[in-house]
Scaffold this active site. Structure first.
Site, PDB file in Angstrom:
ATOM      1  N   SER A  47       0.686  -1.384   0.089  1.00 20.15           N
ATOM      2  CA  SER A  47      -0.060  -0.015  -0.191  1.00 20.15           C
ATOM      3  C   SER A  47       0.746   1.164   0.086  1.00 20.15           C
ATOM      4  CB  SER A  47      -1.044   0.024   1.186  1.00 20.15           C
ATOM      5  OG  SER A  47      -1.797  -1.207   1.410  1.00 20.15           O
ATOM      6  N   TYR A 110     -13.096  -3.602  -4.224  1.00 17.52           N
ATOM      7  CA  TYR A 110     -14.267  -3.383  -4.841  1.00 17.52           C
ATOM      8  C   TYR A 110     -15.356  -4.388  -4.634  1.00 17.52           C
ATOM      9  CZ  TYR A 110     -17.562  -1.064  -8.268  1.00 17.52           C
ATOM     10  OH  TYR A 110     -18.424  -0.509  -8.855  1.00 17.52           O
ATOM     11  N   TYR A 136      -2.467 -10.694   2.605  1.00 22.79           N
ATOM     12  CA  TYR A 136      -2.237  -9.443   2.882  1.00 22.79           C
ATOM     13  C   TYR A 136      -3.870  -9.185   3.323  1.00 22.79           C
ATOM     14  CZ  TYR A 136      -1.244  -4.341   2.750  1.00 22.79           C
ATOM     15  OH  TYR A 136      -0.920  -3.045   3.153  1.00 22.79           O
ATOM     16  N   LYS A 165       0.051 -10.783   6.391  1.00 18.57           N
ATOM     17  CA  LYS A 165       0.470  -9.413   6.916  1.00 18.57           C
ATOM     18  C   LYS A 165      -1.057  -8.884   7.638  1.00 18.57           C
ATOM     19  CE  LYS A 165       1.447  -4.705   6.124  1.00 18.57           C
ATOM     20  NZ  LYS A 165       1.611  -3.629   5.065  1.00 18.57           N
TER      21      LYS A 165
END
Length: 309
Positions: A47, A110, A136, A165
């Site tokens: 990110s 989304y 993640y 993560k």
């Protein structure tokens, strides 16, 4: 799966020139700084690495350059998440060809997916990619949580899914991930994503952190990790208190990528702070606020705060 992922692995800020192109010199500066600081690996295109603002070709360029420049000095993870399965497979296979040690895959954002469709998504990727995969989990951005029971099913089905993560608000979620998944698969690695969750994650039996502040102050995350592992708990707690101030800086802007780059520059790392739109440069007032936070965390001398006023 030969590489064991553990410890402190920063989600590396990607450096661009004023034309928005990969700045290889700046990127090399950051990579060398982090490796010299003693990180346990590097995660590119997370990110904080602005992957959402890049084209597939741009992401491949970063993956190729970063893997080549690191040149085996530490393990390299490449973020290959996307809204569509074909693109994830393409990016993941490219990461393997480039020589990466693993990929990190956020779930599609989304559309909220049924569990069946989400399982099929990860299964198709795992079957198509020869690398270890870290999941993640960032429900605040992806819109959908990866819960421990679901993760267990994935790990049972695919031996190359080796860790996660956990960028989650609740430490209870991390606890349950450790108890449920590591309880059954002890080698499965659980990393905290938020800076202030590193010490609690370690205390619960987790494996380390993949958090943005390591770009700015690797000595804090690495210090907490080493002190904890060496039973120097008082020192671990003192460093944790400083590290726990870091998330306050992320509130200065969204996305917070410009905040991290400005903080790196304030700490003396010679880089361009250019960010890809829709991220924008940090304004002068916010930079002054950032200086105050860095002073509070003992990452800048106090006279900086006087200059800022």
């Amino acid at each position: 799966m030969s590489v064991k992922f553990q410890g402190i692995i920063p989600p590396v800020s990607i450096i661009f020139n004023e034309q928005g192109k990969l700045d290889k010199k700046g990127m090399a500066t950051v990579i060398d700084f982090l490796i010299d600081s003693g990180v346990d690996g590097l995660f590119f295109l997370g990110s904080g690495g602005e992957f959402t603002q890049m084209s597939v070709d741009e992401r491949k360029e970063v993956a190729s350059f970063a893997t080549s420049y690191v040149n085996g000095r530490v393990p390299v993870l490449i973020g290959t998440g996307s809204t569509n399965t074909r693109e994830v497979i393409d990016l993941s296979q490219h990461a393997a060809q480039a020589g990466a040690d693993g990929v990190v895959i956020i779930n599609p954002y989304y559309w909220p997916l049924t569990e069946e469709n989400l399982f099929a998504h990860y299964s198709e990727i795992a079957a198509s990619v020869p690398l270890p995969i870290l999941l993640y989990n960032y429900p605040g951005l992806s819109g959908q949580d990866l819960n421990p029971d679901f993760v267990v099913k994935l790990v049972e089905a695919h031996d190359n899914i080796v860790g996660i993560k956990e960028t989650v608000e609740s430490i209870a979620h991390i606890r349950d991930m450790i108890l449920t998944v590591k309880g059954k698969f002890p080698e499965f690695a659980v990393f905290s994503g938020f800076d202030d969750h590193l010490l609690p994650t370690l205390s619960l039996g987790g494996d380390g952190a993949i958090s943005a502040s390591v770009n700015i102050a690797p000595e804090l995350g690495i210090g907490v990790y080493k002190a904890y592992k060496e039973n120097r708990f008082e020192q671990a707690l003192a460093l944790h208190k400083r590290m726990a101030l870091m998330p306050t800086m992320y509130k200065l802007d969204s996305p917070f990528v410009s905040v991290v780059k400005e903080a790196m520059k304030l700490r003396g790392i010679d880089i361009s702070t250019y960010v890809l739109a829709p991220a924008r440069p940090l304004g002068a007032e916010k930079i002054e606020e950032l200086k105050k936070i860095l002073v509070q965390a003992e990452l800048l001398p106090k006279e900086t705060e006087v200059e800022a006023l």
